[in-house]
Design a protein around this motif. Structure first.
Motif, PDB file in Angstrom:
ATOM      1  N   ALA A  60       0.832  -1.206   0.000  1.00  0.00           N
ATOM      2  CA  ALA A  60       0.000   0.000   0.000  1.00  0.00           C
ATOM      3  C   ALA A  60       0.865   1.254   0.000  1.00  0.00           C
ATOM      4  N   LEU A  61       1.964   1.233   0.776  1.00  0.00           N
ATOM      5  CA  LEU A  61       2.858   2.382   0.834  1.00  0.00           C
ATOM      6  C   LEU A  61       3.499   2.643  -0.527  1.00  0.00           C
ATOM      7  N   THR A  62       3.879   1.576  -1.224  1.00  0.00           N
ATOM      8  CA  THR A  62       4.487   1.726  -2.551  1.00  0.00           C
ATOM      9  C   THR A  62       3.520   2.370  -3.531  1.00  0.00           C
ATOM     10  N   GLU A  63       2.250   1.947  -3.503  1.00  0.00           N
ATOM     11  CA  GLU A  63       1.256   2.506  -4.423  1.00  0.00           C
ATOM     12  C   GLU A  63       0.957   3.964  -4.107  1.00  0.00           C
ATOM     13  N   ILE A  64       0.932   4.315  -2.834  1.00  0.00           N
ATOM     14  CA  ILE A  64       0.651   5.702  -2.460  1.00  0.00           C
ATOM     15  C   ILE A  64       1.786   6.610  -2.909  1.00  0.00           C
ATOM     16  N   GLU A  65       3.034   6.204  -2.667  1.00  0.00           N
ATOM     17  CA  GLU A  65       4.158   7.053  -3.011  1.00  0.00           C
ATOM     18  C   GLU A  65       4.410   7.101  -4.513  1.00  0.00           C
ATOM     19  N   SER A  66       3.949   6.084  -5.252  1.00  0.00           N
ATOM     20  CA  SER A  66       4.105   6.129  -6.704  1.00  0.00           C
ATOM     21  C   SER A  66       3.269   7.253  -7.307  1.00  0.00           C
ATOM     22  N   ARG A  67       2.169   7.627  -6.633  1.00  0.00           N
ATOM     23  CA  ARG A  67       1.330   8.713  -7.131  1.00  0.00           C
ATOM     24  C   ARG A  67       2.075  10.046  -7.065  1.00  0.00           C
ATOM     25  N   LYS A  88       5.284  10.408  -7.127  1.00  0.00           N
ATOM     26  CA  LYS A  88       6.411  10.378  -8.059  1.00  0.00           C
ATOM     27  C   LYS A  88       5.958  10.737  -9.470  1.00  0.00           C
ATOM     28  N   ARG A  89       4.715  10.384  -9.810  1.00  0.00           N
ATOM     29  CA  ARG A  89       4.202  10.710 -11.141  1.00  0.00           C
ATOM     30  C   ARG A  89       3.692  12.149 -11.193  1.00  0.00           C
ATOM     31  N   GLU A  90       3.054  12.600 -10.123  1.00  0.00           N
ATOM     32  CA  GLU A  90       2.452  13.935 -10.098  1.00  0.00           C
ATOM     33  C   GLU A  90       3.193  14.807  -9.081  1.00  0.00           C
ATOM     34  N   HIS A  91       3.993  15.716  -9.584  1.00  0.00           N
ATOM     35  CA  HIS A  91       4.803  16.547  -8.705  1.00  0.00           C
ATOM     36  C   HIS A  91       4.072  17.801  -8.247  1.00  0.00           C
ATOM     37  N   LYS A  92       2.924  18.083  -8.811  1.00  0.00           N
ATOM     38  CA  LYS A  92       2.235  19.327  -8.477  1.00  0.00           C
ATOM     39  C   LYS A  92       1.529  19.229  -7.131  1.00  0.00           C
ATOM     40  N   CYS A  93       1.496  20.357  -6.448  1.00  0.00           N
ATOM     41  CA  CYS A  93       0.816  20.437  -5.153  1.00  0.00           C
ATOM     42  C   CYS A  93      -0.690  20.328  -5.366  1.00  0.00           C
ATOM     43  N   PRO A  94      -1.382  19.479  -4.606  1.00  0.00           N
ATOM     44  CA  PRO A  94      -2.838  19.367  -4.776  1.00  0.00           C
ATOM     45  C   PRO A  94      -3.597  20.595  -4.283  1.00  0.00           C
ATOM     46  N   CYS A 137      -2.344  24.092  -4.596  1.00  0.00           N
ATOM     47  CA  CYS A 137      -2.170  25.264  -5.456  1.00  0.00           C
ATOM     48  C   CYS A 137      -1.648  24.934  -6.840  1.00  0.00           C
ATOM     49  N   GLY A 138      -1.173  23.701  -7.067  1.00  0.00           N
ATOM     50  CA  GLY A 138      -0.678  23.310  -8.378  1.00  0.00           C
ATOM     51  C   GLY A 138       0.786  23.618  -8.619  1.00  0.00           C
ATOM     52  N   ASP A 139       1.497  24.162  -7.640  1.00  0.00           N
ATOM     53  CA  ASP A 139       2.926  24.452  -7.794  1.00  0.00           C
ATOM     54  C   ASP A 139       3.708  23.148  -7.794  1.00  0.00           C
ATOM     55  N   ASP A 140       4.762  23.060  -8.631  1.00  0.00           N
ATOM     56  CA  ASP A 140       5.540  21.827  -8.716  1.00  0.00           C
ATOM     57  C   ASP A 140       6.815  21.875  -7.884  1.00  0.00           C
ATOM     58  N   ARG A 141       7.026  22.948  -7.108  1.00  0.00           N
ATOM     59  CA  ARG A 141       8.193  23.015  -6.210  1.00  0.00           C
ATOM     60  C   ARG A 141       7.824  22.365  -4.871  1.00  0.00           C
ATOM     61  N   ARG A 142       8.702  21.516  -4.399  1.00  0.00           N
ATOM     62  CA  ARG A 142       8.405  20.815  -3.147  1.00  0.00           C
ATOM     63  C   ARG A 142       9.703  20.342  -2.501  1.00  0.00           C
ATOM     64  N   GLN A 143       9.598  20.013  -1.228  1.00  0.00           N
ATOM     65  CA  GLN A 143      10.704  19.424  -0.503  1.00  0.00           C
ATOM     66  C   GLN A 143      10.156  18.409   0.495  1.00  0.00           C
ATOM     67  N   LYS A 144      10.943  17.403   0.784  1.00  0.00           N
ATOM     68  CA  LYS A 144      10.506  16.381   1.736  1.00  0.00           C
ATOM     69  C   LYS A 144      10.313  17.007   3.109  1.00  0.00           C
ATOM     70  N   TRP A 145       9.250  16.553   3.797  1.00  0.00           N
ATOM     71  CA  TRP A 145       8.864  17.171   5.072  1.00  0.00           C
ATOM     72  C   TRP A 145       8.408  16.087   6.054  1.00  0.00           C
ATOM     73  N   GLY A 146       9.279  15.154   6.320  1.00  0.00           N
ATOM     74  CA  GLY A 146       8.961  14.097   7.267  1.00  0.00           C
ATOM     75  C   GLY A 146       8.022  13.055   6.689  1.00  0.00           C
ATOM     76  N   ARG A 147       7.395  12.296   7.588  1.00  0.00           N
ATOM     77  CA  ARG A 147       6.473  11.236   7.175  1.00  0.00           C
ATOM     78  C   ARG A 147       5.190  11.312   7.993  1.00  0.00           C
ATOM     79  N   THR A 148       4.133  10.758   7.434  1.00  0.00           N
ATOM     80  CA  THR A 148       2.832  10.751   8.100  1.00  0.00           C
ATOM     81  C   THR A 148       2.771   9.638   9.136  1.00  0.00           C
TER      82      THR A 148
END
Length: 332
Positions: A41-48, A50-56, A58-69
């Protein structure tokens, strides 16, 4: 996250398996199965993500890792709006606490075996039956669009029929509570039918819901509920998906003849008085086989409510075309 296990420690761990008794081996097997389920399940969630870099947000594609849920999914922080998100944000599965069990439900629905009932799944996964039902509705929404919308070559078309069901309807409750605003329902209440059940005449009636089915020799399939079998309805449904150079194979229903004549199609009518007999290349056996498989599939659910029928049709087509659980999980 837990610490990374070194190779030497892992080998020592495997060597200790020889000392386990049967009960301990079964416990270890259950634990490994649960870990594998969560990992998938974790692999399928993170694959999404990896394919879609845009922020849900605002749509910006700039991002940085921010811990884990809490469920160990990688969290990101948007470089534009500064909000955090992960692969489940703004999805139907965003508030599901056990995505691993959710993926198991999808696998059961699309697996090679007969799908389990809601109660069977609830008992197997240790969940409430209402949770399984709610998840199924989310999964059915993710299967929407499984039917093909473009066909070519020799195309077969016909209709199947499903008995109308108002299972779970509160129309009688509303009518008795407020008869001025809610008219009397057309059906009797279930206890008013007696032991003989619903009085139905032979053949089709207005209690049967028509389902249009289309298939070609390339494997494309479409199964869709339609309001009626009139010429206008069938012509409207077929016009967008049947090209002008196709060969249409149907039964003797007048609506198909009307459609083929209006679009200038080569039309091969199978059966009926004075009509051609099926040949090796021109027949409707693929559609008849599809109807037979649909009858076996829908029989498992003892007549689903008609308001959910579109979702069950998408589920049936998804099983026929071999839609993978991973694709449905990502779509949900």
């Amino acid at each position: 996250m837990g610490r990374i296990v070194q190779t030497h420690d892992f080998r020592l761990f495997l060597d200790r398996f020889d000392d386990l008794n049967p009960a301990q081996i079964e416990d270890a097997r259950t634990k490994i199965r649960d870990v594998r389920r969560k990992s998938d399940a974790l692999t399928e969630i993170e694959s999404r993500t990896k394919r879609e870099h845009k922020c849900p947000h605002c749509g910006d594609d700039r991002r940085q890792k921010w811990g884990r849920t809490r469920t160990n999914v990688q969290r990101y922080r948007c470089g534009g709006c500064q909000k955090t998100y992960c692969g489940r944000t703004a999805s139907r599965t965003g508030r599901i606490h056990r995505p691993d069990l959710f993926l198991d439900v999808i696998r059961d629905m699309l697996g090679p075996r007969v799908p389990s009932s809601v109660r069977q799944l609830a008992n197997r996964l240790g969940l409430d039956k209402r949770t399984i039902w709610r998840w199924r509705m989310i999964i059915l929404a993710g299967m929407k669009g499984s039917s093909s919308d473009a066909f070519a070559g020799i195309i077969e078309a016909d209709e199947a029929f499903q008995r109308e069901s108002r299972k779970g309807s509160r129309e009688w409750v509303k009518h008795l509570r407020d008869p001025a605003n809610h008219p009397r329902p057309p059906r009797l209440r279930w206890y008013e039918y007696g032991k003989k059940g619903v009085p139905m005449l032979r053949g089709l009636s207005h209690w049967h819901v028509p389902i249009l089915t289309v298939a070609d020799r390339g494997g494309a399939k479409m199964v869709r509920r339609i309001p009626d079998r009139t010429n206008a309805t069938i012509c409207r449904e077929l016009d967008a998906m049947v090209p002008a150079d196709a060969v249409l194979c149907t039964d003797a229903h007048q609506a198909y003849q009307h459609f083929a004549k209006g679009k200038g199609l080569e039309h091969f009518v199978v059966g009926g008085k004075g009509k051609a007999q099926a040949t090796a290349s021109h027949h409707i056996q693929n559609i008849n086989s599809l109807h037979s498989r649909y009858s076996d599939f829908i029989l498992l659910f003892r007549g689903p409510a008609s308001k959910y029928l579109a979702g069950y049709l998408d589920w049936f087509v998804a099983r026929q075309i071999g839609l993978t659980p991973a694709a449905v999980f990502r779509a949900a």
